[in-house]
Design a protein around this motif. Sequence first.
Motif, PDB file in Angstrom:
ATOM      1  N   TYR A 270      23.464  -2.252  -6.947  1.00  0.00           N
ATOM      2  CA  TYR A 270      22.062  -1.950  -6.706  1.00  0.00           C
ATOM      3  C   TYR A 270      21.666  -0.887  -7.809  1.00  0.00           C
ATOM      4  CZ  TYR A 270      17.436  -0.927  -5.230  1.00  0.00           C
ATOM      5  OH  TYR A 270      16.009  -0.785  -5.033  1.00  0.00           O
ATOM      6  N   ARG A 271      20.481  -1.490  -8.605  1.00  0.00           N
ATOM      7  CA  ARG A 271      20.084  -0.492  -9.637  1.00  0.00           C
ATOM      8  C   ARG A 271      18.685  -0.134  -9.659  1.00  0.00           C
ATOM      9  NH1 ARG A 271      24.605  -0.210  -9.466  1.00  0.00           N
ATOM     10  NH2 ARG A 271      26.358  -0.341 -11.212  1.00  0.00           N
ATOM     11  N   GLY A 272      18.058  -0.353  -8.560  1.00  0.00           N
ATOM     12  CA  GLY A 272      16.643  -0.324  -8.218  1.00  0.00           C
ATOM     13  C   GLY A 272      15.915  -1.273  -8.514  1.00  0.00           C
ATOM     14  N   GLN A 273      14.554  -1.188  -7.986  1.00  0.00           N
ATOM     15  CA  GLN A 273      13.580  -2.431  -8.055  1.00  0.00           C
ATOM     16  C   GLN A 273      13.352  -2.585  -9.645  1.00  0.00           C
ATOM     17  OE1 GLN A 273      14.026  -4.157  -5.158  1.00  0.00           O
ATOM     18  NE2 GLN A 273      12.064  -4.552  -5.717  1.00  0.00           N
ATOM     19  N   ASN A 274      13.091  -1.613 -10.339  1.00  0.00           N
ATOM     20  CA  ASN A 274      12.796  -1.698 -11.700  1.00  0.00           C
ATOM     21  C   ASN A 274      13.790  -2.489 -12.555  1.00  0.00           C
ATOM     22  OD1 ASN A 274      10.294  -0.181 -11.097  1.00  0.00           O
ATOM     23  ND2 ASN A 274      11.157   1.678 -12.029  1.00  0.00           N
TER      24      ASN A 274
ATOM     25  N   THR B 122       0.860  -1.094   0.054  1.00  0.00           N
ATOM     26  CA  THR B 122      -0.050  -0.001  -0.110  1.00  0.00           C
ATOM     27  C   THR B 122       0.825   1.243  -0.060  1.00  0.00           C
ATOM     28  OG1 THR B 122       0.085   0.158   2.604  1.00  0.00           O
ATOM     29  CG2 THR B 122      -1.797  -1.394   1.457  1.00  0.00           C
ATOM     30  N   THR B 123       0.337   2.337  -0.410  1.00  0.00           N
ATOM     31  CA  THR B 123       1.045   3.542   0.039  1.00  0.00           C
ATOM     32  C   THR B 123       1.775   3.951   1.331  1.00  0.00           C
ATOM     33  OG1 THR B 123      -0.415   4.640  -1.681  1.00  0.00           O
ATOM     34  CG2 THR B 123       1.026   6.234  -0.339  1.00  0.00           C
ATOM     35  N   ALA B 124       1.189   3.533   2.211  1.00  0.00           N
ATOM     36  CA  ALA B 124       1.692   3.756   3.655  1.00  0.00           C
ATOM     37  C   ALA B 124       2.793   2.687   3.864  1.00  0.00           C
ATOM     38  CB  ALA B 124       0.631   3.353   4.657  1.00  0.00           C
ATOM     39  N   GLU B 125       2.682   1.420   3.337  1.00  0.00           N
ATOM     40  CA  GLU B 125       3.947   0.472   3.394  1.00  0.00           C
ATOM     41  C   GLU B 125       4.880   0.899   2.479  1.00  0.00           C
ATOM     42  OE1 GLU B 125       0.955  -3.404   4.111  1.00  0.00           O
ATOM     43  OE2 GLU B 125       1.510  -2.757   2.266  1.00  0.00           O
ATOM     44  N   ARG B 126       4.681   1.296   1.427  1.00  0.00           N
ATOM     45  CA  ARG B 126       5.897   1.703   0.606  1.00  0.00           C
ATOM     46  C   ARG B 126       6.608   2.842   1.080  1.00  0.00           C
ATOM     47  NH1 ARG B 126       7.445   0.263  -4.109  1.00  0.00           N
ATOM     48  NH2 ARG B 126       5.593  -1.024  -4.468  1.00  0.00           N
ATOM     49  N   ARG B 127       5.865   3.773   1.810  1.00  0.00           N
ATOM     50  CA  ARG B 127       6.619   4.934   2.317  1.00  0.00           C
ATOM     51  C   ARG B 127       7.265   4.418   3.541  1.00  0.00           C
ATOM     52  NH1 ARG B 127       9.380   9.396   2.314  1.00  0.00           N
ATOM     53  NH2 ARG B 127       9.024  10.749   4.052  1.00  0.00           N
ATOM     54  N   GLY B 128       7.033   3.292   4.353  1.00  0.00           N
ATOM     55  CA  GLY B 128       7.814   3.087   5.535  1.00  0.00           C
ATOM     56  C   GLY B 128       9.122   1.894   4.690  1.00  0.00           C
ATOM     57  N   TYR B 129       8.900   1.416   3.687  1.00  0.00           N
ATOM     58  CA  TYR B 129       9.837   0.617   2.974  1.00  0.00           C
ATOM     59  C   TYR B 129      10.888   1.696   2.481  1.00  0.00           C
ATOM     60  CZ  TYR B 129      12.717  -1.946  -0.408  1.00  0.00           C
ATOM     61  OH  TYR B 129      13.641  -2.365  -1.103  1.00  0.00           O
ATOM     62  N   HIS B 130      10.434   2.944   1.852  1.00  0.00           N
ATOM     63  CA  HIS B 130      11.381   3.757   1.787  1.00  0.00           C
ATOM     64  C   HIS B 130      12.389   4.297   2.402  1.00  0.00           C
ATOM     65  CE1 HIS B 130       8.523   5.090  -1.979  1.00  0.00           C
ATOM     66  NE2 HIS B 130       9.380   3.992  -2.597  1.00  0.00           N
ATOM     67  N   GLN B 131      11.617   4.546   3.977  1.00  0.00           N
ATOM     68  CA  GLN B 131      12.394   5.114   5.008  1.00  0.00           C
ATOM     69  C   GLN B 131      13.373   3.850   5.566  1.00  0.00           C
ATOM     70  OE1 GLN B 131       8.904   5.882   7.421  1.00  0.00           O
ATOM     71  NE2 GLN B 131       9.123   8.253   7.114  1.00  0.00           N
ATOM     72  N   ILE B 132      13.098   2.561   5.448  1.00  0.00           N
ATOM     73  CA  ILE B 132      14.204   1.710   5.747  1.00  0.00           C
ATOM     74  C   ILE B 132      15.286   1.570   4.749  1.00  0.00           C
ATOM     75  CG2 ILE B 132      12.325   0.743   7.216  1.00  0.00           C
ATOM     76  CD1 ILE B 132      12.817  -1.866   5.294  1.00  0.00           C
ATOM     77  N   CYS B 133      15.247   2.230   3.591  1.00  0.00           N
ATOM     78  CA  CYS B 133      16.045   2.273   2.622  1.00  0.00           C
ATOM     79  C   CYS B 133      17.341   3.376   2.677  1.00  0.00           C
ATOM     80  CB  CYS B 133      15.599   2.256   1.344  1.00  0.00           C
ATOM     81  SG  CYS B 133      14.727   0.581   0.926  1.00  0.00           S
ATOM     82  N   GLY B 134      18.365   3.451   2.171  1.00  0.00           N
ATOM     83  CA  GLY B 134      19.241   4.492   2.264  1.00  0.00           C
ATOM     84  C   GLY B 134      18.826   5.356   1.013  1.00  0.00           C
ATOM     85  N   ALA B 135      19.804   6.464   0.800  1.00  0.00           N
ATOM     86  CA  ALA B 135      19.333   7.503  -0.321  1.00  0.00           C
ATOM     87  C   ALA B 135      19.391   6.597  -1.655  1.00  0.00           C
ATOM     88  CB  ALA B 135      20.305   8.487  -0.103  1.00  0.00           C
ATOM     89  N   ASN B 136      20.118   5.620  -1.829  1.00  0.00           N
ATOM     90  CA  ASN B 136      20.386   5.055  -3.102  1.00  0.00           C
ATOM     91  C   ASN B 136      19.061   3.756  -3.231  1.00  0.00           C
ATOM     92  OD1 ASN B 136      20.842   2.985  -1.455  1.00  0.00           O
ATOM     93  ND2 ASN B 136      22.743   2.380  -2.282  1.00  0.00           N
ATOM     94  N   GLY B 137      18.163   4.076  -2.594  1.00  0.00           N
ATOM     95  CA  GLY B 137      16.959   3.145  -2.805  1.00  0.00           C
ATOM     96  C   GLY B 137      16.970   1.613  -2.051  1.00  0.00           C
ATOM     97  N   ALA B 138      18.244   1.110  -1.417  1.00  0.00           N
ATOM     98  CA  ALA B 138      18.649   0.118  -1.289  1.00  0.00           C
ATOM     99  C   ALA B 138      18.599  -0.319   0.264  1.00  0.00           C
ATOM    100  CB  ALA B 138      19.866  -0.603  -1.469  1.00  0.00           C
ATOM    101  N   MET B 139      17.998  -1.409   0.748  1.00  0.00           N
ATOM    102  CA  MET B 139      17.924  -1.571   2.042  1.00  0.00           C
ATOM    103  C   MET B 139      19.470  -1.764   2.679  1.00  0.00           C
ATOM    104  SD  MET B 139      14.946  -4.244   2.666  1.00  0.00           S
ATOM    105  CE  MET B 139      14.943  -5.144   1.081  1.00  0.00           C
ATOM    106  N   MET B 140      19.776  -0.938   3.946  1.00  0.00           N
ATOM    107  CA  MET B 140      20.877  -1.390   4.574  1.00  0.00           C
ATOM    108  C   MET B 140      20.560  -1.224   6.099  1.00  0.00           C
ATOM    109  SD  MET B 140      24.289  -2.190   4.806  1.00  0.00           S
ATOM    110  CE  MET B 140      23.832  -2.802   6.362  1.00  0.00           C
ATOM    111  N   VAL B 141      20.162  -2.069   6.869  1.00  0.00           N
ATOM    112  CA  VAL B 141      19.578  -2.276   7.977  1.00  0.00           C
ATOM    113  C   VAL B 141      20.535  -2.947   9.038  1.00  0.00           C
ATOM    114  CG1 VAL B 141      17.635  -2.868   9.417  1.00  0.00           C
ATOM    115  CG2 VAL B 141      17.185  -2.421   7.106  1.00  0.00           C
ATOM    116  N   ILE B 142      20.689  -2.276  10.109  1.00  0.00           N
ATOM    117  CA  ILE B 142      21.560  -2.952  11.122  1.00  0.00           C
ATOM    118  C   ILE B 142      20.622  -3.567  12.251  1.00  0.00           C
ATOM    119  CG2 ILE B 142      23.133  -2.658  13.087  1.00  0.00           C
ATOM    120  CD1 ILE B 142      24.092  -1.522  10.205  1.00  0.00           C
ATOM    121  N   ALA B 143      20.912  -4.876  12.192  1.00  0.00           N
ATOM    122  CA  ALA B 143      20.017  -5.913  12.965  1.00  0.00           C
ATOM    123  C   ALA B 143      20.637  -5.890  14.399  1.00  0.00           C
ATOM    124  CB  ALA B 143      19.724  -7.250  12.465  1.00  0.00           C
TER     125      ALA B 143
END
Length: 305
Positions: A297-301, A5-26
């Motif tokens: 990484y080149r983005g989801q597309n 959903t739009t809200a979920e995608r916004r959350g996903y964008h926020q857990i990604c870096g400026a390049n759009g890839a996930m880099m999460v510290i667990a």
Amino acid sequence: MTAMTTAERRGYHQICGANGAMMVIACDQRGGMRSLLAATPEEQASIGNDVLGDTKADITRFLAAHAGCVLVDPICAVPKLVDNDLLPRDTALLIGIDASGWDTSPEGYRISKIADGVNARRVRELGGTGGKIMVYLRMDTPAANTKNLETLKAHIEDFARENLLLVVEFLTYRLEGESAENYAARIPMLIRQGSEACLALGAKVLKIPYPGSEEACAEITRIAGDVPWAVLSAGVDHETFLGQVEAAMKNGASGVIAGRSLWKDCISLDRAVSQKKLSSVAVSRLRDIQAVISRYYRGQNSKAA
């Protein structure tokens, strides 16, 4: 596949870096973190949640602030990270809802547990950008998965009702009496089939073990379609993990959710020691991983290219 959903995608964008890839510290581990901080079961049992909370705060301060997102637990880490102003304002917050450890069925199967009282609404109340759930799966043994798939389905639906991002993680494990060689040979199949099961239940972001090869990574990307997936570190050494990250990113992964490989030999009951090693050794490792991600990484597309 189930689209965000739009809200979920916004959350996903926020857990990604400026390049759009996930880099999460667990650093949502509890039992595993205690085993790194002390040698004996007695010493480990004496380590309180407050000590683990301080350790997670140091990891957040020295690593997550450079990565853009931290994954923590709701027992030791939050709300302290938020209420004590320890979490940088630009650092996203994933909250793990699974409990530490597992129950064991009479047949020897691992039964996943959820932290008491923690659901999508509670994650939102704690200030989470989203949640993370982990379940154990052995898709070649249907009886091992019945309860865990029910748990996973219920929480995917719960987060969907709350319109909140949920990262879905699964781990595999050796069955009782199974040889290490037979288990190792099955890992690529187990990871592929586990990914398929999570996707069938509506997972929108996957966190999975390294599938075993570049070819296996490409197969995960194929079956995931538009669903982004991140490789986890599983505590392997840094050089091994770098190779796994490269293989995953070259073949369509959307990033990394890394924990012990970054900080397992950097944390100590002496916080001064932890802080010194986290700010030097662990940050250097993080930069290495980020360089690999940026290289590929080149983005989801680009996944279908």
